[in-house]
Scaffold this active site. Structure first.
Site, PDB file in Angstrom:
ATOM      1  N   GLN A  98     -17.228   8.059  11.053  1.00 27.78           N
ATOM      2  CA  GLN A  98     -18.060   7.461  12.104  1.00 27.78           C
ATOM      3  C   GLN A  98     -19.247   8.384  12.416  1.00 27.78           C
ATOM      4  O   GLN A  98     -19.062   9.572  12.660  1.00 27.78           O
ATOM      5  CB  GLN A  98     -17.202   7.229  13.369  1.00 27.78           C
TER       6      GLN A  98
ATOM      7  N   LYS B 282     -12.971  -1.262  15.135  1.00 24.59           N
ATOM      8  CA  LYS B 282     -12.685  -1.297  13.702  1.00 24.59           C
ATOM      9  C   LYS B 282     -11.175  -1.260  13.462  1.00 24.59           C
ATOM     10  O   LYS B 282     -10.643  -1.990  12.618  1.00 24.59           O
ATOM     11  CB  LYS B 282     -13.370  -0.104  13.006  1.00 24.59           C
TER      12      LYS B 282
ATOM     13  N   ASP C  85     -18.340   2.655   3.518  1.00 25.68           N
ATOM     14  CA  ASP C  85     -19.647   2.463   4.166  1.00 25.68           C
ATOM     15  C   ASP C  85     -20.765   2.375   3.125  1.00 25.68           C
ATOM     16  O   ASP C  85     -21.901   2.041   3.468  1.00 25.68           O
ATOM     17  CB  ASP C  85     -19.943   3.634   5.116  1.00 25.68           C
TER      18      ASP C  85
END
Ligand code: NAD
Length: 298
Positions: A98, A54, A121
């Site tokens: 994460q 990422k 997200d």
């Protein structure tokens, strides 16, 4: 039937990233440097690889990335402290936590602590609720990537019957919400659905997000269906470790109009949409800031 089409996720992701880079350049021209903070708690090896990818992708498109690594013994309060600082930092536009988190950390509290406008997200309940109301919000990256692939492959999705296999909060449910928003008729199948094959065989579009290697073969598919395979499953193939999807690709291929391979299908789209969401978050923050300035002037 025409030759089945392979849906190339790498090429589609590259197209999305070209647009993201243009948006980054436009923002930079206005002295706004889009920035993504990535939080990694603990030392899960797969998570370390995901975070590295990422960050690399962010750098490629000109997004500043900041990695925050916290130890395996981090408490919920320590994580919430960091999230509060990133929420308050005007130079950070997106915050990515994460997953998975170590067992002692309260995942729901941590995800809910990220302000919805920086929740790249799309896991905050405000964004989840907004999506189910059909509003334009930061939506989860993997299903957003799947929708993009479907729009590119099928064109107009209105009235198509889509079957989503899997009802997770990360893929299945937001996928169903996005397809409803695109005016599809949506059926969601899950582990308690009786005779899922029969229901799936009615679908024009199949999205498989189960986590079971090669579960879906030709017997699940209507001739001419379009298939998006979200599954990423590592299997042992005659002593060699390799990745396969939830769809039995070789069995499905002669039956379908188009299908994503694994790897090289949905996978690259997830990171591309994380970058897109980061730029969208920066644009939204710029917009609300300029609105606030207008209000204070008027
Ligand atoms: P999950 O385990 O949270 O959910 C799986 C879902 O499948 C559940 O809702 C369950 O009810 C359903 N299910 C299980 N067995 C079933 C059956 N026999 N018939 C019908 N439904 C059944 O998984 P997830 O997080 O949604 O991930 C699904 C897959 O997608 C995994 O392989 C995961 O690795 C992959 N994934 C890929 C990406 C990507 O970027 N490509 C992103 C997220 C997840």
């Amino acid at each position: 039937m025409n030759t089945p089409r392979l849906i190339d996720g790498k090429a589609a992701a590259a197209r999305v990233l070209i647009e993201v880079r243009k948006d980054v350049e436009r923002l930079r021209a206005q002295d706004i440097q889009p920035a993504l903070a990535v939080i990694l708690v603990g030392s899960d090896p797969a998570s370390q690889v995901y975070v590295r990818n990422k960050i690399l992708r962010a750098e490629e498109v000109g997004i500043r990335s900041l990695e925050h690594r916290l130890g395996t013994d981090t408490s919920t309060e320590q994580l919430l402290d960091l999230i509060a600082r990133l929420n308050a930092d005007g130079s950070i536009h997106g915050i990515l936590l994460q997953l998975p988190l170590p067992a002692q950390v309260d995942e729901l509290r941590a995800l809910q602590a990220i302000v919805p406008g920086k929740d790249v997200d799309g896991f905050h309940s405000e964004n989840v609720g907004g999506l189910s109301q059909g509003r334009t919000v930061l939506a989860p990256c993997t299903p957003s990537g799947c929708l993009y692939l479907l729009e590119q492959t099928c064109g107009d999705l209105r009235g198509k019957h889509a079957v989503v296999i899997g009802r997770s909060n990360i893929v299945g449910k937001p996928m169903a919400a996005l397809l409803l928003k695109a005016d599809c008729s949506v059926t969601v199948l899950h582990s308690r659905s009786p005779d899922p094959q029969a229901l799936c065989r009615q679908a024009d579009i199949v999205i498989a997000a189960v986590g079971r290697p090669r579960l879906i073969d030709a017997s699940w598919l209507k001739p001419g269906a379009v298939v998006i395979d979200v599954g990423i499953n590592r299997i042992d193939d005659a002593g060699r470790s390799r990745l396969v999807g939830d769809v039995d690709f070789d069995s499905a291929l002669p039956q379908v109009a188009a299908i994503t391979p694994v790897p090289g299908g949905v996978g690259p789209m997830t990171i591309a949409f994380l970058m897109k969401n980061t730029v969208t978050a920066a644009l939204m923050q710029q917009h609300s800031l300029s609105e606030a300035v207008c209000h204070s002037i008027s």
